[in-house]
Design an enzyme around this catalytic site. Sequence first.
Site, mmCIF file in Angstrom:
data_model
loop_
_atom_site.group_PDB
_atom_site.id
_atom_site.type_symbol
_atom_site.label_atom_id
_atom_site.label_comp_id
_atom_site.label_asym_id
_atom_site.label_seq_id
_atom_site.Cartn_x
_atom_site.Cartn_y
_atom_site.Cartn_z
ATOM 1 C CG ASP B 829 -1.848 -1.127 1.302
ATOM 2 O OD1 ASP B 829 -1.853 -1.913 0.329
ATOM 3 O OD2 ASP B 829 -2.566 -1.260 2.301
ATOM 4 C CE LYS B 898 -5.640 5.261 6.817
ATOM 5 N NZ LYS B 898 -5.506 3.825 6.746
ATOM 6 C CG ASP B 1085 -3.714 4.248 -2.346
ATOM 7 O OD1 ASP B 1085 -4.527 3.349 -2.050
ATOM 8 O OD2 ASP B 1085 -3.579 5.272 -1.663
#
Lengths: 434, 1277
Positions: B829, B898, B1085
């Site tokens: 990742d 986050k 991603d």
Amino acid sequence: MLCEARVWRSLLKRAPRSASNQTSTSSKPIFRNPHKASISCSYSTLPSNSGETPLSALHPLPEESEWKRVFSPPASPLILRERISIRNPKTARALAEGFTNWTKPFLKADEAMGRGRAAKGAPKILIEAFPGPGALTRALLTLPRDTFDRLLVLENHPAYLDYLKPLEQIDDRVKVIPYSGYSWDTYSMLEEQGWLDDVPKIPWDDGVHPSLHFISHVPLSVVGEQLMNQFLRCIPDKAWLFKYGRVPLNLITGEWVWKRSSAGPMESARCKLSVIADATAELSLTLPQERLLPYVEHFHPLVHTAGKPSKKPVGRKVGHPMVGVSILPHEDQAIGVAMLEKWDYCLRRLFVLKGQSLKVAIGSLAPGAQSLLKPLTDPSLPPEQRLDMNKQIRRLDIRDWALIIRAFNNWPFAPEDLLIHDTYNPGSRGGMHE
Amino acid sequence: MSKPAGQSDATGSEDMQSFLNRSTSFTLLPTPLPPDHNSHLHDLYFIDSVTQDSLAVIDACLHNCYDVSRAKQIFETLRKSPKAEVVLDIRLYNSLLESFIAMATSKDIDNRLIWLEDACTLFNSMETGMEVAVPNATTYAIMFSTWLSFNPKSSQPILPSDIGMREPPALLRGLVDRQIPVSHIVASRSISSDKEAADIIKLLSKTAVDMNLVSVVDELGRTQALGNSLFPDPLRDVPEAMPVLRPKEYDPTLGEPFDPNDPDQQEIPFNLEVLRKQLGQLALARRVLPDDVASRQKLLEDSVYEEAAERLKHQAEVFDKLGLGDGSLRGSHLQSWMWEWHQKLQKRLKIEIADVVKKEEAIVDSKANSRLGPFLSLVSPDKLSLITILELMRLQGSGGVSEGMKTARALLTIGRAIELEHKSEICRRNNITIPTSNPQTGPGYFTKSGYRDLHARRVAARKFMEDSEEWAATWTQILRVKVGSFLVDALMDVATVVRSTTIKQTGEIVYEEQPAFFHSYEYLRGHKLGVVRLNPEVAERMSRDGLRETLHPRQLPMLVKPKPWLSYDQGGYFYSQSSAMRFKESQEQQSYLKHASDQGNLELVYAGLDVLGSTPWQVNQKVFDVVLKVWNSGERMCKIPPAVYDAPEPEKPENYEADPKARMVYLARQKAWSQGKANNHSGRCSVNYKVEIARAFLGDQIYLPHNMDFRGRAYPIPPHLNHIGDDLSRGLLLFAEAKPLGASGLRWLKIHLANLCGFDKGSFDERAQFVDDHLADIYDSAERPLEGNRWWQKAEDPWQCLAACMELRSALESPDPLAFESNFPVHQDGTCNGLQHYAALGGDSQGAQQVNLGATDRPSDVYSYVAAMVQERIKSDAAKQVRFAMMLEGKITRKVVKQTVMTTVYGVTFVGARDQIEKQLKERKDIPEEECWLVASYLAKKVMECIGNLFSGAQEIQTWLNICARLISKSIPPARIPAAVSAPQKKRKTSATDSTKDEQMTSVIWTTPLGLPIVQPYRRAKKKQVATSIQTVYISDPNAPATVNSVKQASAFPPNFIHSLDATHMMLTALECQTQGLTFASVHDSYWTHACSVDQMSGIIRDTFIALHSSNILGKLHDEFVERYKGYRVPIAWLKSGTLVKQLAAREHTTSDEILNSAAQRDSVEPKEVGPHTSTEDLLEALDLALGSEEDLEEDEPQEREVTPTEAKTETEGSGDTGPAVSKRKKRRTREEMKASYPLGLGDELKFVELTKLLPTVPKKGNFEVNTVKKSLYFFS
């Protein structure tokens, strides 16, 4: 009203909880002992004229031209810009008199006066919310002491407070409570502080409350209609001030809210608010509307003609005509105790289709609600319990609504969860983009 | 990082580098015109709804010869219109010809001569080049058959000269001149029987011999040989084991066109089907598919509705047999309800449609768009019925409506489903041979010859597909809504369920028959929103009963490799049309994609999607078993919601009635609880789908066809079970192919397991160690997942963790763990991928370190960093007795911040951040429900403050992108300048800024390094009110032009641009992995491969990133803007509405009037430009201030404005720093002053500045060297 929870909690930490006459050593007391005030009430038995406070004696408001600079500087928050206040002293005086006079015919004077505060010779407590700079407050204070002996002013905006606070020094009837009339907490606090301890609870069928009266400017913002709605919706369950009895209200509000709340079944402005108003109280204009026109002569803030055209609806634009409204709760309440939610639910659902006939609209009340047609049209029922299903939703009167809600209440399949105001929840299954 | 040896890799990345450095080929189309304007050029690219509707009517009227005269009439009108060139294609001509012939042959024999004459006239006109369309193989095939049927020697002789029919020699001559192979005539889809094909061969042979065309005779000989050859019938051995549809009992009466049991097809020696198949192979030089899976896939897509009907019927019968036939009990099974509704609805539809058709026949008025009959007759009533029921059930819970759906969406979806079913019926009838992707061979994707090769192959395949396809038109939104509402209305009328309830007082059980669906309205922020709801009884069942009947194959994984993308609407599923891009109701996007595809700009994009689609998957049986056990138990576990919502209902306080405050708090909690319950229900339904699909595909190798969003990000098309889904979906999927682990693979498997547990902050060695330390737990989890200590459930991603535990245990327990064949996908990742791209774009060293672009021993974690910063501030606030700070102390985890940190770089607003944080706080459950919103407001501000200057490099680029987008979206194309100048004079009443606003039509468009044009769709689309029989719905017409929403264009550009880059990086990686033989999958991603391939993939990820960021991305973007928007101009009036001019004047030591005068002259259509002395640097700053937030403020949600200023004041005064809220206030004030001092001058509306001169220069790059990424261990990890 949620927004001000924070204010209330921080207050709890600082302020003494009850009116225990202690001028504390560590922190300044925020409130005076209310009983002090009641002592001064004895003056109010003086002949009326001598009890009047001349306007000139009061802490003066700024020149009219200065109001904009002092009370609504350019960057003031939206919520403040939408607060409309009376500016013209004469108008304020007229409203003050109108507000305090209209309930007289409804008083069951002989009985009510014999109880509670009145028994002690004390007349009325006025609560004034959203006073703004205080033109109406001042006008009220020019009234004789036998009109009222205590004026609780609810205001939390610092610029306004600067012009309200000094009134306490000049007239001992005044008490400025630095919190907003928008928050329920403020009223709980009034009680906890003991300001309403001597208000008698008058049975609902004993006429209008003789010694408690609520007066307020209603902000022009979306909050305004909400506020009107909230006050009215406290009536059926006798919540808020109505636990003391049929307390009269006076509101200074936009014509738009007035029209919506007072619209009858044949008028196009008929809406949920009109039905709730219809069901709970008698609404009337305190003064002829022309008395408050044109807006610019009577109210603050002035209209900003410059700048871009506002996208706001007409009813929320500054400059919209204002009216003074008198509200007297009905003795007979169409909405039964604890039935408010069912009324709300049915009104909300059906008014979405206000132009449709009941026959068409009733299906969207709940799945299977078509079966309500039967109890509403059953030929075996006496005619006054039957409904014309071809009536448009907005044409329904209170009797019609009461029948619908009764049928809904008796229907075993009526949805139980009426509380979700919208089951629409954006984001519960979001799209793919951030 | 170990790298595969050998040169191929090195040259591979060099090729990629030079590919990325090439000058990209742009797709340039005209900017859409304002409403009520058109031009010929414009018509070429954008179809309006009226035309589209006409096409749809032609299509429907031709279908089964519903009303050929009317089709002809509309066609004639279209043929004369300037739009003919674009909208009339050869397939439409062929359909017309066929219909004319069909009328002559069977439907209208009385007027045979007239119909034949029509056909011949049309054909002759085509043949002589008078038409837009040029005849193709099918055209000639139709004409040859016509000759066969009606030549003077036939059974229905007609004199050719009477109708202008060309004779075979003339036809053959035309054919040969156009170089159309005769074999294609024989194999044409218009030839319906083997006998006809054989006859045509005979006719052609004779003619060719007569004309002495030797090569044609030869070819016919070969064709005949092919047709006669023994070729296994592809459907002969269709296996009984049908995934999803098993048990399969095929009913030959259901109209399957190629029925193996039909004796006719086997007796005749010449087999058309075989010929077609062989020709397809020859044409495309493709590898033959294993027939069984191909035909299973076909059947899977083929017969969905028949199968669903069969299953429902079967279920209903079973219940009947079990003696559950009495109404009340039987009503409690979803399947039998659906069967019942289906019975009633199809009968009802038959009657109603017949009625509609009859009524419409009576209408003489030929108003084209008002008839429904033709469209309702396209698909049989029983299919209409089933589609309506299934789609309505499937949409349940969509669009945020619990136990229901938005009416507009429901009607559109059902209308669209009918349209698609019509199309796939055509598709199946033609039985087009499916080209499959051939593995990339030869020169590689990135060389010129490789690219050309790809292009040539795709064009050939596409041509083949199109030639053999019948024409079908696309429906307009309104048509879809009308068809949808007709069907839903009928369904609502017939579908009922019997509900029971207990009367509380008496305990008596009562029954009532209620509608299964009903519609009502909700108010959503003052807007009336129509919704269709399921009866609670039905909704309840949706979370329990089997749902597979409601799934269309479009929602299922495929059994074979998806059809490669041959054009923007050709690829993926075989018989259901899907689009390569998910458009956001934007015709402009579609036009660009189509033209880019036609120009051959998209080869690598298509190839990339094909790579993603060709990754084989399988269901993880071991995990599935556990999931099923949990599901059946009905208990809550690891994100599987319980069958019965388990949160306690809030208690009603005693003073509820009398105390408005208590009531309010209770209502807030009650609302949250109800919401939780509704979410539980929809969560339950969603898991139900996943379990059903996984069960259906157990043991199968499956594929996930991919398409992309408008930024080029790839997504699997099947929505329910895919690797991009939640933890559960991912835990249920494995690669189908296994590869031996090896030492490195074993290590990566361990690291991956640690990552899944949330232990992803340590170094790789520490992570591997973490797993070694927890081996006992891992074994326990793997062996006794539900009975053991359930260690796996504590992981951040429990289901994936469980799967990994099982895999690791199996590996370690195998005789040789290093040789263990693992098919477990291991993820790599990007660590805050958006910021990684920004850091690389800006050469920002500090930022690069934050997001692991640099070489470090330990990973750096930007989320934890921000969380720590926020925690610090909260602590100091708490010390000052700030109430919210006190509530929040110690609760600021990485998780809370986050999403906000991640989305900051994508331009999240305060409101967005507050909502994200509120959600996180609610999930924590340690803050009272009614307080969350306020606490979130406070915290969001803190977080955004902390992020503030942390990513300054990113911010500079964002600003640059934002300004470019603002200018572009305010520019006017050269052709519209005269109109823009004259506009203000016409409308004197409105202000200057408003009057030219109609001309604001330019959207921001750019091209990715792979060649994909990206069009931002944000426009002020006007919704149109459509009254239907059910409700009035508001829909927007994607074909109707609308002005751009320049605020959205600007604010969305930076994130969209970064997404287009991460999508490019992913595609490059996918292609390179394919080249190097690695299995690859991606979730934006997060890149997945086999454990043993991680090292190799890591190398590729870095190489592609370096190659991408070494290609001067921003410079090329600037150059593209200069080229794309050449000659576009920005009206001075729009610039002046901010503070630009004053800022400019201050910098240039001159007066604003001078600048404006030198910039433009009044009444000039070709104005002078802003003087060259203006440096773009200054402009950049000026623009930033000028355009910065003028409009944002205007459009802010009022609540945001109400809250922020006051609170900002109290808080910032205390701490003495200037937060964002305060500076915003300052800005606003300055702007107000400015506005006052710089009113619009007379005639400003007539002045323009050239856009390209205003575009600021590209921000300077810092000194970070992107090659460093090669050495970074934790870049992707």
